[in-house]
Design a protein around this motif. Sequence first.
Motif, PDB file in Angstrom:
ATOM      1  N   GLN A  98      44.339  38.723  43.827  1.00 30.49           N
ATOM      2  CA  GLN A  98      43.921  37.210  43.647  1.00 30.49           C
ATOM      3  C   GLN A  98      43.497  36.604  44.911  1.00 30.49           C
ATOM      4  OE1 GLN A  98      47.031  35.955  40.987  1.00 30.49           O
ATOM      5  NE2 GLN A  98      45.879  35.958  39.384  1.00 30.49           N
ATOM      6  N   GLU A  99      44.255  36.771  46.077  1.00 29.64           N
ATOM      7  CA  GLU A  99      43.916  35.749  47.298  1.00 29.64           C
ATOM      8  C   GLU A  99      42.412  36.629  47.571  1.00 29.64           C
ATOM      9  OE1 GLU A  99      48.593  35.328  48.594  1.00 29.64           O
ATOM     10  OE2 GLU A  99      47.132  36.607  50.056  1.00 29.64           O
ATOM     11  N   LEU A 100      42.585  37.862  47.522  1.00 33.65           N
ATOM     12  CA  LEU A 100      41.144  38.634  48.063  1.00 33.65           C
ATOM     13  C   LEU A 100      40.016  38.880  47.262  1.00 33.65           C
ATOM     14  CD1 LEU A 100      42.923  41.998  49.477  1.00 33.65           C
ATOM     15  CD2 LEU A 100      41.966  39.988  50.718  1.00 33.65           C
ATOM     16  N   GLY A 101      40.193  37.728  45.931  1.00 30.65           N
ATOM     17  CA  GLY A 101      38.982  37.632  44.991  1.00 30.65           C
ATOM     18  C   GLY A 101      38.784  39.000  44.112  1.00 30.65           C
ATOM     19  N   LEU A 102      40.038  39.727  44.184  1.00 27.96           N
ATOM     20  CA  LEU A 102      39.736  41.074  43.406  1.00 27.96           C
ATOM     21  C   LEU A 102      40.161  41.068  42.076  1.00 27.96           C
ATOM     22  CD1 LEU A 102      40.692  43.259  46.381  1.00 27.96           C
ATOM     23  CD2 LEU A 102      38.520  42.895  45.372  1.00 27.96           C
ATOM     24  N   ALA A 103      41.152  39.706  41.979  1.00 24.32           N
ATOM     25  CA  ALA A 103      41.611  39.742  40.407  1.00 24.32           C
ATOM     26  C   ALA A 103      41.129  38.191  40.037  1.00 24.32           C
ATOM     27  CB  ALA A 103      43.097  39.884  40.409  1.00 24.32           C
ATOM     28  N   GLU A 104      41.029  38.059  38.716  1.00 29.69           N
ATOM     29  CA  GLU A 104      40.502  36.950  38.263  1.00 29.69           C
ATOM     30  C   GLU A 104      41.925  35.762  38.203  1.00 29.69           C
ATOM     31  OE1 GLU A 104      37.674  36.180  36.063  1.00 29.69           O
ATOM     32  OE2 GLU A 104      36.873  38.302  36.274  1.00 29.69           O
ATOM     33  N   SER A 105      41.936  34.759  38.055  1.00 31.72           N
ATOM     34  CA  SER A 105      42.828  33.785  37.989  1.00 31.72           C
ATOM     35  C   SER A 105      43.730  34.203  36.643  1.00 31.72           C
ATOM     36  CB  SER A 105      42.596  32.524  37.997  1.00 31.72           C
ATOM     37  OG  SER A 105      41.545  31.967  36.875  1.00 31.72           O
ATOM     38  N   ASP A 106      42.898  34.420  35.582  1.00 31.39           N
ATOM     39  CA  ASP A 106      43.703  34.940  34.296  1.00 31.39           C
ATOM     40  C   ASP A 106      43.408  36.484  34.480  1.00 31.39           C
ATOM     41  OD1 ASP A 106      44.630  35.956  32.377  1.00 31.39           O
ATOM     42  OD2 ASP A 106      43.713  34.783  30.872  1.00 31.39           O
ATOM     43  N   PRO A 107      44.274  37.294  35.000  1.00 33.70           N
ATOM     44  CA  PRO A 107      43.749  38.799  35.397  1.00 33.70           C
ATOM     45  C   PRO A 107      44.365  39.583  33.813  1.00 33.70           C
ATOM     46  CG  PRO A 107      45.948  38.294  36.166  1.00 33.70           C
ATOM     47  CD  PRO A 107      45.553  37.084  35.458  1.00 33.70           C
ATOM     48  N   SER A 108      44.650  39.090  32.916  1.00 34.24           N
ATOM     49  CA  SER A 108      45.192  39.915  31.679  1.00 34.24           C
ATOM     50  C   SER A 108      44.553  40.990  30.984  1.00 34.24           C
ATOM     51  CB  SER A 108      45.557  38.876  30.690  1.00 34.24           C
ATOM     52  OG  SER A 108      44.982  37.488  30.373  1.00 34.24           O
ATOM     53  N   LEU A 109      43.054  40.748  31.236  1.00 39.95           N
ATOM     54  CA  LEU A 109      42.282  41.639  30.569  1.00 39.95           C
ATOM     55  C   LEU A 109      42.274  42.931  31.560  1.00 39.95           C
ATOM     56  CD1 LEU A 109      39.179  40.081  28.867  1.00 39.95           C
ATOM     57  CD2 LEU A 109      41.430  40.813  27.791  1.00 39.95           C
ATOM     58  N   ASP A 110      42.439  42.900  32.681  1.00 35.72           N
ATOM     59  CA  ASP A 110      42.332  43.860  33.565  1.00 35.72           C
ATOM     60  C   ASP A 110      43.545  44.595  33.594  1.00 35.72           C
ATOM     61  OD1 ASP A 110      39.791  43.591  34.796  1.00 35.72           O
ATOM     62  OD2 ASP A 110      40.852  41.831  35.809  1.00 35.72           O
ATOM     63  N   ILE A 111      44.558  43.687  33.944  1.00 32.84           N
ATOM     64  CA  ILE A 111      46.259  44.482  34.135  1.00 32.84           C
ATOM     65  C   ILE A 111      46.763  44.939  32.542  1.00 32.84           C
ATOM     66  CG2 ILE A 111      46.834  43.607  36.145  1.00 32.84           C
ATOM     67  CD1 ILE A 111      48.396  41.630  34.855  1.00 32.84           C
ATOM     68  N   ASN A 112      46.300  44.294  31.367  1.00 30.52           N
ATOM     69  CA  ASN A 112      46.671  45.073  30.171  1.00 30.52           C
ATOM     70  C   ASN A 112      45.823  45.993  29.529  1.00 30.52           C
ATOM     71  OD1 ASN A 112      44.546  44.130  28.627  1.00 30.52           O
ATOM     72  ND2 ASN A 112      45.587  42.283  27.906  1.00 30.52           N
ATOM     73  N   GLY A 113      44.881  46.616  30.450  1.00 32.39           N
ATOM     74  CA  GLY A 113      44.136  47.833  30.019  1.00 32.39           C
ATOM     75  C   GLY A 113      42.843  47.652  29.221  1.00 32.39           C
TER      76      GLY A 113
END
Length: 427
Positions: free
Chosen positions: A182-197
């Motif tokens: 998130q700090e590097l701008g590689l994940a959204e503030s709500d990253p759920s759709l990325d990390i839940n697959g």
Amino acid sequence: MKTLKVGLCGAGNVGGAVLRTLIQSSQLLEVQGGVHFDIVQVGARRGKEVVPYEGINITTNLEDVATNPDVDVLVEVIGGVNFAYELVTTALKEGKHVVTANKALIASHGNELFTLAKENNVEIGFEASVAGGTPVIKALREGLVATKVKWFAGILNGTSNFILTEMESNQSTFESALEKAQELGLAESDPSLDINGTDAAQKASILAALAFHVPFDFSLVSFEGIEEIELEDLGYAKELGYSIKHIAHGELENNVVCVSAYPTLVDNETLLSQVGKEMNALEIFSEGIGSTVYYGPGAGPEPTASAVIADLVDIAKGGWDLDINSDDQNKLEVSDRKRAARYYRLQVNDEPGVIAKISSLFGDQNISIEALIQHEAKSKENLESISVVIISGEISNNEAVKLKNALEDLPEVFSGVKKFRIHAGEK
Ligand SMILES: NC(=O)c1ccc[n+]([C@@H]2O[C@H](COP(=O)([O-])OP(=O)(O)OC[C@H]3O[C@@H](n4cnc5c(N)ncnc54)[C@H](OP(=O)(O)O)[C@@H]3O)[C@@H](O)[C@H]2O)c1
């Protein structure tokens, strides 16, 4: 030289980069693409604030772009499904081509949109919807058109891959790796759709439609995210010669197509296991030629804009139409039929006979044990328990779930048995 009149909807990360590239690289695009781009209108609800260029026709009402008679092609880079769907259907009905970076839109409404495009004799470009700047759609549509694809396996979510790489290389916990992303701008503030697959599964359903000529059907993709993976699992995988990656997979066997996206153990000898950080890669295995592998940035404004503009150049040159479900022999099914070896990690009471009991449970279910590791408890608090890792023979998803439940029912086994797939690779 051909001129393409472009209407852009959305001036965020990707839209801003599309606009910037079209303006700043216009000469390069004329030389390399043979196309002059005329930016007819930009739809941005915050207007000039986000479109800091002179002489551009800006509207804050994005529907204006979809109905503007001077626009040849609408570029949709707003994201989300509902409003994007409205804009795109309006544009197609108005006889405009569409280029989109929106995997959620294509995965959920692809069949309808491509049918509408065909009826109106226009094209939809969606290269940017999978693997960002890495041209995997083009590889399937063009480079591999003379081959029969048997399977694909890809790392298609940069955020998940970054987190897993951080955990593996720096022994970071899942939470601190996510924070760093998130700090590097590689994940959204709500990253759920990325990390839940979900994100990778949507991309897998798009690739399957292209690779196997079946309709887009996200509801038949089975998937899980990376939340269950712990540092311990990465350690055991390494000991066994594997890395754990989030793998989007599609396979054609006996005219049945199975599509999935799961945390998966990948042999350290393979190229996919070497794909680190936020990078994407896709391996496509075709009859006759074997594997081809595509590697590159899966996201980021510039790479994604590059894919959007490549679609614009193709459209200017006549495009290609996508015939949905053109091979009606192939049938998409839920991936329960997919057989793969499995990794199981169990925490068990350290008492005589436990391993024998677990082994006989595998035997009862007619499942072979290919490897077994047993380690002493690492922490003082857990002295009476040990970790056991077992690699099973190839089993279906149903068999794998049944086995996990049976293991958890044993009184000596703690609940929360970990279970991941193993990618078999070449076949
Ligand atoms: N970013 C990447 O690396 C990447 C990679 C591959 C694909 N994509 C896809 O590209 C698309 C755009 O992503 P992005 O990263 O550029 O997103 P973004 O930075 O959030 O930009 C979206 C833009 O669309 C506007 N917008 C959103 N909803 C709107 C609505 N209902 N009405 C009017 N304007 C609306 C936003 O306006 P405001 O600024 O006013 O909110 C913003 O300018 C998405 O489909 C995404 O999945 C992105």
